[in-house]
Enzyme design. Structure first.
Site, PDB file in Angstrom:
ATOM      1  N   CYS A  97      24.202  20.600 -11.069  1.00 38.99           N
ATOM      2  CA  CYS A  97      22.809  20.624 -11.536  1.00 38.99           C
ATOM      3  C   CYS A  97      22.059  21.811 -10.918  1.00 38.99           C
ATOM      4  O   CYS A  97      21.884  21.874  -9.694  1.00 38.99           O
ATOM      5  CB  CYS A  97      22.156  19.299 -11.156  1.00 38.99           C
ATOM      6  N   CYS A 100      18.966  20.970  -8.891  1.00 40.62           N
ATOM      7  CA  CYS A 100      19.391  20.341  -7.633  1.00 40.62           C
ATOM      8  C   CYS A 100      19.768  21.411  -6.613  1.00 40.62           C
ATOM      9  O   CYS A 100      19.461  21.282  -5.422  1.00 40.62           O
ATOM     10  CB  CYS A 100      20.573  19.406  -7.866  1.00 40.62           C
TER      11      CYS A 100
END
Length: 186
Positions: A97, A100
């Site tokens: 991600c 992230c």
């Protein structure tokens, strides 16, 4: 940004339905991560560590550690009972991600800034699917703010820039975990 207070019993009751959703998302993430090398996997596995209480870096939690350090949803399936000794911020993330990955160094800095006041944890949703399911994690990054008293709050996503994201976290930490109305400082 609007904060959402959660009733943990609703999420626990929805576990079964959400587990199907998580299973589907896991298949999609596995397809997306197909190109990950063996060395990447071994590096990821070695970063998972138990909390020593002295390290200000965010601690990667397994399900069993989560049950001991944050909330034991097996022992208290219908009631939020915080197990920690300090407020905490739990980052539900995945290695693949992009937001992230942007958030990770920001949380590392904040863990140092708030060392001794707040515990910072990370939960890899690909490795800890049950935790993601229990808390109804449907998008990442998702952040669980757990004060010492009262209900937790869930927040999703990040701001447009790393600086704005850090300011957003400081504001949430001050308001949700430290119950301060002071202006955040960066």
């Amino acid at each position: 940004m609007e904060f959402v207070h959660i009733d943990i019993s609703k999420y626990i009751k929805m576990r079964k339905r959400l587990s199907y959703l998580i299973a589907g998302l896991t298949v999609v993430s596995m397809i997306a991560c197909k190109g990950q090398t063996a060395s990447d996997k071994s590096t990821n596995e070695t970063t998972v560590a138990a909390s020593t209480g002295n390290d200000p870096a965010p601690v990667h939690l397994t399900r069993d550690q989560f049950l001991k350090q944050v909330m034991n949803y097996e022992k208290n399936p219908n009631t939020w009972v915080f197990e920690g000794d300090k407020p905490c911020l739990v980052d539900f993330y995945a290695d693949w991600c992009a937001p992230c990955r942007i958030t990770s160094p920001i949380l590392e800095d904040l863990a140092k800034q708030y060392a001794g006041k707040i515990n910072f944890y990370k939960v890899d949703v690909d490795n800890e699917q049950e935790l993601a399911s229990v808390f109804g994690i449907q998008s990442i990054p998702t952040f669980l703010f757990c004060p010492l008293e009262g209900d937790p709050t869930i927040s999703t996503g990040i701001a447009n820039t790393p600086a704005a994201t850090k300011a957003m976290f400081i504001k949430q930490i001050e308001e949700l975990l430290l119950k301060s109305n002071a202006e955040p400082t960066i």
